[in-house]
Design a protein around this motif. Structure first.
Motif, PDB file in Angstrom:
ATOM      1  N   PHE A   1      -6.514   1.762  -7.815  1.00 12.22           N
ATOM      2  CA  PHE A   1      -5.525   2.337  -8.715  1.00 12.22           C
ATOM      3  C   PHE A   1      -5.215   3.806  -8.426  1.00 12.22           C
ATOM      4  O   PHE A   1      -4.046   4.198  -8.419  1.00 12.22           O
ATOM      5  N   PRO A   2      -6.229   4.670  -8.188  1.00 14.91           N
ATOM      6  CA  PRO A   2      -5.884   6.069  -7.914  1.00 14.91           C
ATOM      7  C   PRO A   2      -4.981   6.245  -6.702  1.00 14.91           C
ATOM      8  O   PRO A   2      -4.073   7.096  -6.716  1.00 14.91           O
ATOM      9  N   LEU A   3      -5.189   5.448  -5.639  1.00 17.86           N
ATOM     10  CA  LEU A   3      -4.340   5.572  -4.458  1.00 17.86           C
ATOM     11  C   LEU A   3      -2.954   4.996  -4.710  1.00 17.86           C
ATOM     12  O   LEU A   3      -1.954   5.493  -4.180  1.00 17.86           O
ATOM     13  N   SER A   4      -2.880   3.936  -5.518  1.00 18.18           N
ATOM     14  CA  SER A   4      -1.563   3.425  -5.915  1.00 18.18           C
ATOM     15  C   SER A   4      -0.816   4.474  -6.725  1.00 18.18           C
ATOM     16  O   SER A   4       0.393   4.664  -6.564  1.00 18.18           O
ATOM     17  N   PHE A   5      -1.543   5.177  -7.603  1.00 17.64           N
ATOM     18  CA  PHE A   5      -0.931   6.255  -8.378  1.00 17.64           C
ATOM     19  C   PHE A   5      -0.479   7.395  -7.472  1.00 17.64           C
ATOM     20  O   PHE A   5       0.502   8.089  -7.774  1.00 17.64           O
ATOM     21  N   LEU A   6      -1.190   7.602  -6.375  1.00 17.25           N
ATOM     22  CA  LEU A   6      -0.799   8.633  -5.413  1.00 17.25           C
ATOM     23  C   LEU A   6       0.590   8.329  -4.840  1.00 17.25           C
ATOM     24  O   LEU A   6       1.454   9.211  -4.766  1.00 17.25           O
ATOM     25  N   ILE A   7       0.803   7.085  -4.439  1.00 14.98           N
ATOM     26  CA  ILE A   7       2.116   6.680  -3.917  1.00 14.98           C
ATOM     27  C   ILE A   7       3.173   6.822  -4.989  1.00 14.98           C
ATOM     28  O   ILE A   7       4.274   7.347  -4.749  1.00 14.98           O
ATOM     29  N   ILE A   8       2.844   6.376  -6.197  1.00 14.48           N
ATOM     30  CA  ILE A   8       3.799   6.472  -7.307  1.00 14.48           C
ATOM     31  C   ILE A   8       4.118   7.933  -7.603  1.00 14.48           C
ATOM     32  O   ILE A   8       5.266   8.283  -7.910  1.00 14.48           O
ATOM     33  N   GLY A   9       3.121   8.820  -7.471  1.00 12.22           N
ATOM     34  CA  GLY A   9       3.362  10.234  -7.719  1.00 12.22           C
ATOM     35  C   GLY A   9       4.385  10.824  -6.773  1.00 12.22           C
ATOM     36  O   GLY A   9       5.264  11.587  -7.182  1.00 12.22           O
TER      37      GLY A   9
ATOM     38  N   ILE B   1       7.517   7.823   1.945  1.00  8.06           N
ATOM     39  CA  ILE B   1       6.628   6.802   1.391  1.00  8.06           C
ATOM     40  C   ILE B   1       6.085   5.903   2.496  1.00  8.06           C
ATOM     41  O   ILE B   1       4.904   5.528   2.486  1.00  8.06           O
ATOM     42  N   GLY B   2       6.924   5.565   3.470  1.00  9.40           N
ATOM     43  CA  GLY B   2       6.458   4.750   4.587  1.00  9.40           C
ATOM     44  C   GLY B   2       5.332   5.422   5.357  1.00  9.40           C
ATOM     45  O   GLY B   2       4.335   4.781   5.713  1.00  9.40           O
ATOM     46  N   SER B   3       5.474   6.709   5.602  1.00  8.15           N
ATOM     47  CA  SER B   3       4.425   7.452   6.311  1.00  8.15           C
ATOM     48  C   SER B   3       3.140   7.510   5.498  1.00  8.15           C
ATOM     49  O   SER B   3       2.029   7.372   6.038  1.00  8.15           O
ATOM     50  N   LEU B   4       3.269   7.694   4.194  1.00  7.88           N
ATOM     51  CA  LEU B   4       2.096   7.767   3.319  1.00  7.88           C
ATOM     52  C   LEU B   4       1.354   6.433   3.283  1.00  7.88           C
ATOM     53  O   LEU B   4       0.117   6.389   3.304  1.00  7.88           O
ATOM     54  N   VAL B   5       2.110   5.343   3.241  1.00  3.75           N
ATOM     55  CA  VAL B   5       1.508   4.006   3.229  1.00  3.75           C
ATOM     56  C   VAL B   5       0.680   3.770   4.494  1.00  3.75           C
ATOM     57  O   VAL B   5      -0.446   3.255   4.439  1.00  3.75           O
ATOM     58  N   ILE B   6       1.228   4.144   5.643  1.00  5.13           N
ATOM     59  CA  ILE B   6       0.500   3.978   6.916  1.00  5.13           C
ATOM     60  C   ILE B   6      -0.779   4.815   6.909  1.00  5.13           C
ATOM     61  O   ILE B   6      -1.846   4.350   7.339  1.00  5.13           O
ATOM     62  N   LEU B   7      -0.692   6.039   6.395  1.00  3.89           N
ATOM     63  CA  LEU B   7      -1.862   6.915   6.349  1.00  3.89           C
ATOM     64  C   LEU B   7      -2.955   6.344   5.454  1.00  3.89           C
ATOM     65  O   LEU B   7      -4.140   6.367   5.804  1.00  3.89           O
ATOM     66  N   LEU B   8      -2.568   5.805   4.304  1.00  6.35           N
ATOM     67  CA  LEU B   8      -3.556   5.254   3.378  1.00  6.35           C
ATOM     68  C   LEU B   8      -4.200   3.982   3.912  1.00  6.35           C
ATOM     69  O   LEU B   8      -5.356   3.688   3.579  1.00  6.35           O
ATOM     70  N   TRP B   9      -3.485   3.220   4.718  1.00 11.55           N
ATOM     71  CA  TRP B   9      -4.099   2.057   5.354  1.00 11.55           C
ATOM     72  C   TRP B   9      -5.141   2.500   6.388  1.00 11.55           C
ATOM     73  O   TRP B   9      -6.237   1.957   6.464  1.00 11.55           O
TER      74      TRP B   9
ATOM     75  N   GLN C   1      -0.829  -4.906  -0.853  1.00 16.28           N
ATOM     76  CA  GLN C   1      -0.565  -3.967  -1.940  1.00 16.28           C
ATOM     77  C   GLN C   1       0.209  -2.749  -1.453  1.00 16.28           C
ATOM     78  O   GLN C   1       1.079  -2.227  -2.153  1.00 16.28           O
ATOM     79  N   LEU C   2      -0.075  -2.290  -0.245  1.00 18.16           N
ATOM     80  CA  LEU C   2       0.673  -1.164   0.322  1.00 18.16           C
ATOM     81  C   LEU C   2       2.123  -1.555   0.630  1.00 18.16           C
ATOM     82  O   LEU C   2       3.039  -0.757   0.448  1.00 18.16           O
ATOM     83  N   VAL C   3       2.326  -2.784   1.102  1.00 19.22           N
ATOM     84  CA  VAL C   3       3.696  -3.267   1.326  1.00 19.22           C
ATOM     85  C   VAL C   3       4.451  -3.290  -0.006  1.00 19.22           C
ATOM     86  O   VAL C   3       5.605  -2.852  -0.099  1.00 19.22           O
ATOM     87  N   ALA C   4       3.777  -3.791  -1.045  1.00 27.12           N
ATOM     88  CA  ALA C   4       4.401  -3.818  -2.373  1.00 27.12           C
ATOM     89  C   ALA C   4       4.715  -2.413  -2.869  1.00 27.12           C
ATOM     90  O   ALA C   4       5.768  -2.171  -3.475  1.00 27.12           O
ATOM     91  N   ALA C   5       3.823  -1.459  -2.592  1.00 30.52           N
ATOM     92  CA  ALA C   5       4.040  -0.074  -3.026  1.00 30.52           C
ATOM     93  C   ALA C   5       5.274   0.524  -2.357  1.00 30.52           C
ATOM     94  O   ALA C   5       6.058   1.242  -2.999  1.00 30.52           O
ATOM     95  N   TRP C   6       5.467   0.243  -1.059  1.00 31.52           N
ATOM     96  CA  TRP C   6       6.633   0.787  -0.347  1.00 31.52           C
ATOM     97  C   TRP C   6       7.931   0.181  -0.881  1.00 31.52           C
ATOM     98  O   TRP C   6       8.903   0.897  -1.139  1.00 31.52           O
ATOM     99  N   LEU C   7       7.943  -1.129  -1.069  1.00 34.55           N
ATOM    100  CA  LEU C   7       9.137  -1.772  -1.618  1.00 34.55           C
ATOM    101  C   LEU C   7       9.409  -1.291  -3.043  1.00 34.55           C
ATOM    102  O   LEU C   7      10.559  -1.064  -3.425  1.00 34.55           O
ATOM    103  N   GLY C   8       8.340  -1.131  -3.829  1.00 34.46           N
ATOM    104  CA  GLY C   8       8.512  -0.626  -5.192  1.00 34.46           C
ATOM    105  C   GLY C   8       9.071   0.785  -5.217  1.00 34.46           C
ATOM    106  O   GLY C   8       9.860   1.130  -6.099  1.00 34.46           O
ATOM    107  N   ALA C   9       8.670   1.613  -4.255  1.00 35.58           N
ATOM    108  CA  ALA C   9       9.202   2.976  -4.178  1.00 35.58           C
ATOM    109  C   ALA C   9      10.696   2.970  -3.864  1.00 35.58           C
ATOM    110  O   ALA C   9      11.472   3.703  -4.481  1.00 35.58           O
ATOM    111  N   LEU C  10      11.105   2.149  -2.898  1.00 32.04           N
ATOM    112  CA  LEU C  10      12.533   2.053  -2.577  1.00 32.04           C
ATOM    113  C   LEU C  10      13.331   1.589  -3.790  1.00 32.04           C
ATOM    114  O   LEU C  10      14.431   2.090  -4.063  1.00 32.04           O
TER     115      LEU C  10
END
Length: 450
Positions: free
Chosen positions: A45-53, A93-101, A128-137
């Motif tokens: 959750f904290p890392l998901s919140f990071l993307i959302i932030g 967001i795409g770059s952040l997702v790759i970094l977190l993976w 979950q990271l794929v979902a986070a990127w699509l959710g951000a878009l």
């Protein structure tokens, strides 16, 4: 004014309620898999919140800059700004997702996850990271609609995506017939499909609008880079502080036990759901405030903020007290595990009522980005977490375990809300008084009106 605020807010409130409900439903379904899968999801959750932030910070920039341009009747510039921020957002967001993976193992170990939990997280984290990127878009698309005063389509799409996720969750998590399902990763794949459907609708809807302009984008980027960074930078820092605080908080909770981590994960989902009216208002109010700011109408800004503050405090206080009274039944509905249920009920009793003043703080921070003082908003966000919330939470956990942690977190929320409102009053009261004096001077001597 109250009716207009309601018309702007209710579609986002319903949409946010649906969106946050499906996140809570996700965790409720995962809780049926056992304590270990729920604890594994809670660590993410904290890392998901990071993307959302990051995405919320860029979304704030979209709404604030476009609404100001529209308030100044600069239609073409509003289109260029929309295109510019959407492009930057998707790449960021795409770059952040790759970094977190790439960094997942050391990060989750640092948060307190053991080897077995890391194995569960690994299977869940990729979808979950794929979902986070699509959710951000999808969120960036919502921000564009909100900046143009359209809150209904985002609200409807939040409901649609939530229903899709709700239907797919049990199928993909538990399976159907002889198919055993995907378990924990199934929750993430359900979100991937739901967000992809919503994004498709947004793209086709935007094709019929004239809100994006790609001509002159390079020149606009050079001219507006300072303005974009001036809003998005502090806003992103403000939005990144909660994920950092969440990481520190869950590391404290992890020292209390795995059941406590699972209960904490559920209460954080419940927190965002209970704050749905506040979250909707932080999305619908800033574009309106931005237009008032663009036209220099500080008296209207003061009226809007007072009305919004009353709604937030009364609503959250009534809801918080009600949830505290019903805590055993709410906790039982979310988790069948007696150990998790009792811990969750304890957290609900002490945390939910404190969200009345937490919501006030969130409202002030959101308004600050629209009213031309993003640095103050960033500092207030930081103070909420690192001066009030975390020290109180840590002290409470040290002195009284989980119960002390809950009392401390609630106290920190209340103190932050009071401090934020005092900051807002100190800034805007001077603006309103100065504008009133100027109007009085002009009425007395029209030749001085400019």
């Amino acid at each position: 004014m109250g009716r207009q605020l309601w018309r702007q807010t209710w579609p986002m409130a319903i949409g946010a309620l649906a969106l946050l409900s499906f996140q809570l439903v996700d965790s409720a379904f995962v809780a049926r898999l056992g304590t270990e899968p729920l604890a594994a999801q809670s660590f993410t959750f904290p890392l998901s919140f990071l993307i959302i932030g990051v995405q919320v910070g860029l979304g704030i920039a979209i709404a604030a800059l476009i609404s100001r341009a529209l308030g100044a009747r600069e239609q073409e510039r509003a289109g260029r700004l929309g295109s510019l921020v959407l492009l930057i957002g998707s790449v960021t967001i795409g770059s952040l997702v790759i970094l977190l993976w790439w960094l997942q193992a050391p990060i989750f170990r640092l948060l307190g996850a053991d080897a077995d939990t890391l194995a569960l997280i690994r299977d869940y984290w990729a979808p979950q990271l794929v979902a986070a990127w699509l959710g951000a878009l999808l969120y960036f698309g919502y921000s564009l609609f909100r900046a143009h005063g359209n809150t209904r389509l985002p609200g409807k799409l939040m409901v649609v995506t939530s229903l899709i996720n709700l239907l797919l969750d049990p199928l993909l998590i538990f399976g159907w017939g002889e198919w055993q399902g995907l378990g924990l990763p199934g929750a993430a794949w359900a979100s991937v499909i739901a967000f992809a459907c919503g994004l498709t609708i947004v793209v086709f809807t935007l094709r019929g609008k004239h809100w994006l302009t790609w001509q002159g984008l390079k020149q606009e980027a050079r001219q507006s880079a300072k303005a974009v960074l001036g809003i998005a930078g502090p806003a992103m820092i403000s939005q990144l502080m909660p994920p950092l605080a969440a990481m520190l908080a869950i590391s404290v909770v992890a020292g209390l036990g795995q059941a406590e981590v699972a209960a904490w994960g559920l209460v954080t989902r419940l927190e965002t759901l209970s704050l749905v009216v506040v979250l909707a208002m932080t999305m619908s109010l800033p574009p309106w405030l931005g237009r008032c700011y663009g036209s220099g109408d500080w008296a209207q800004i003061g009226r809007l903020m007072r009305l919004a503050a009353k709604v937030v405090v009364v609503w959250q206080l009534v809801l918080g007290v009600l949830m505290a009274l019903l805590a055993p039944w709410v906790a039982g509905g979310l988790s069948g595990n007696p150990e998790i249920r009792d811990d969750l009920a304890l957290l609900i009793r002490f945390l939910l009522p404190s969200y009345a003043l937490l919501g006030l703080c969130m409202l002030v921070v959101s308004a600050g980005n629209a009213l031309g003082w993003p640095l103050r908003a960033m500092l207030m966000s930081g103070a909420r977490l690192f001066i009030f919330y975390l020290p109180c939470l840590w002290s409470g956990a040290y002195l009284g375990g989980l119960e002390g942690l809950a009392i401390g977190a609630g106290t920190g929320n209340a103190l932050a809300g009071l401090a934020a409102w005092q900051l807002y009053r100190s800034v805007t009261d001077k603006k309103v008084a100065a504008q009133a004096n100027k109007k009085a001077t002009v009425r007395a001597d029209p030749s001085r009106g400019g």
